[in-house]
Design an enzyme around this catalytic site. Structure first.
Site, PDB file in Angstrom:
ATOM      1  N   HIS A 109      -6.349   0.696  -7.210  1.00 45.92           N
ATOM      2  CA  HIS A 109      -5.344   1.100  -8.188  1.00 45.92           C
ATOM      3  C   HIS A 109      -4.548   2.275  -7.609  1.00 45.92           C
ATOM      4  O   HIS A 109      -5.139   3.215  -7.054  1.00 45.92           O
ATOM      5  CB  HIS A 109      -6.031   1.524  -9.497  1.00 45.92           C
ATOM      6  N   GLN A 173      -2.363   5.278   2.308  1.00 49.49           N
ATOM      7  CA  GLN A 173      -3.765   5.647   2.077  1.00 49.49           C
ATOM      8  C   GLN A 173      -4.581   4.479   1.519  1.00 49.49           C
ATOM      9  O   GLN A 173      -5.757   4.320   1.835  1.00 49.49           O
ATOM     10  CB  GLN A 173      -3.840   6.849   1.124  1.00 49.49           C
TER      11      GLN A 173
HETATM   12  C1  GRF Z   1      -0.749  -1.717  -4.557  1.00 47.64           C
HETATM   13  O1  GRF Z   1      -0.141  -0.472  -4.722  1.00 47.64           O
HETATM   14  C2  GRF Z   1      -2.008  -1.821  -5.370  1.00 47.64           C
HETATM   15  O2  GRF Z   1      -2.704  -0.621  -5.461  1.00 47.64           O
HETATM   16  C3  GRF Z   1      -1.468  -2.204  -6.723  1.00 47.64           C
HETATM   17  O3  GRF Z   1      -0.406  -3.078  -6.467  1.00 47.64           O
HETATM   18  C4  GRF Z   1       0.104  -2.834  -5.165  1.00 47.64           C
HETATM   19  C5  GRF Z   1      -0.027  -4.120  -4.419  1.00 47.64           C
HETATM   20  O4  GRF Z   1       0.524  -4.051  -3.140  1.00 47.64           O
HETATM   21  N1  GRF Z   1      -2.497  -2.754  -7.561  1.00 47.64           N
HETATM   22  P1  GRF Z   1       0.162  -5.140  -2.056  1.00 47.64           P
HETATM   23  O5  GRF Z   1       0.415  -6.496  -2.670  1.00 47.64           O
HETATM   24  O6  GRF Z   1      -1.265  -4.943  -1.656  1.00 47.64           O
HETATM   25  O7  GRF Z   1       1.119  -4.875  -0.926  1.00 47.64           O
END
Ligand code: GRF
Length: 215
Positions: A109, A173
């Site tokens: 998250h 990160q």
């Molecule tokens: C990430 O920031 C994750 O933490 C959130 O949605 C975004 C997804 O990005 N739940 P990706 O699809 O992994 O590039």
């Protein structure tokens, strides 16, 4: 020695950059699939190009959240996945699904939970005026974005940040800590005990857990 968990599945809905970080990290065990609830998720092509088996279970094809979750769970079980890694999977899961995978369902998250559950975390962080923001890897429980925390990483919020700049700093990160957390769970150094996360003392990522990059 056999790993406590030998394989994992990654659930995505879109771009899949966290999925890429997990696959590129060459975690112990096998990635037995990438499953998306959206047919157009960009991450599917990336995974397929690398020889990872992919599947789409389109939530729009199901009459209810419950029916979708049953189909998703069956696909995960059919693949024999022990660990389920949510990586930008944009569906709220039913309590039945969460209970079925209790202790082996993990999410990332983009905030320092318990601050800012839900969507638009970077905009909310800027509006709130926090000086430190970040990301959290946690076991999933029925309450949204609130399960036991595996690892977190923090970044500074800079005076001129907009949401995109802050999101990019956090995402860098995410790509570091999610593989670290998944590795710990797969090799058995990290687990859920009585609703709390326990790391083996010689494996605790204490020094790395709080990553504050110098601005
Ligand atoms: C990430 O920031 C994750 O933490 C959130 O949605 C975004 C997804 O990005 N739940 P990706 O699809 O992994 O590039």
């Amino acid at each position: 020695m056999k790993n406590p968990m030998d394989n994992y599945v990654i659930l995505i809905s879109g771009r899949g950059s966290n999925m890429q970080a997990l696959i590129d990290a060459k975690l112990p065990g096998t990635c037995v699939g990438v499953i998306s609830n959206r047919p157009g998720a960009a991450g599917l092509a990336w995974a397929a190009e690398r020889g990872v088996s992919t599947a789409v279970i389109d939530h729009k094809a199901f009459p209810s959240r419950e029916a979708f979750d049953v189909a998703l769970a069956e696909e995960i079980d059919r693949r024999g996945a022990e660990l389920v890694l949510l990586a930008g999977f944009m569906r709220v899961l039913t309590e039945a699904f969460v209970q079925r995978f209790n202790g082996r369902l993990v999410n990332i998250h983009p905030s320092l939970l318990p601050a800012f559950p839900g969507l638009h975390t970077h905009e909310t962080a800027l509006k709130t005026g926090v000086r430190i923001h970040g990301c959290t890897v946690h076991f999933v429980t029925p309450a949204l974005d609130c399960g036991p925390i595996v690892v977190q990483a923090a970044v500074p919020v800079l005076p001129d940040d907009d949401a995109d700049q802050l999101a990019a700093r956090v995402l860098a990160q995410e790509h570091l800590v999610y593989p670290q957390a998944a590795r710990g769970i797969l090799n058995g150094h990290c687990r859920l005990v009585d609703h709390r996360v326990v790391w083996d003392s010689d494996a605790t990522p204490a020094g790395d857990a709080l990553r504050v990059p110098v601005a």
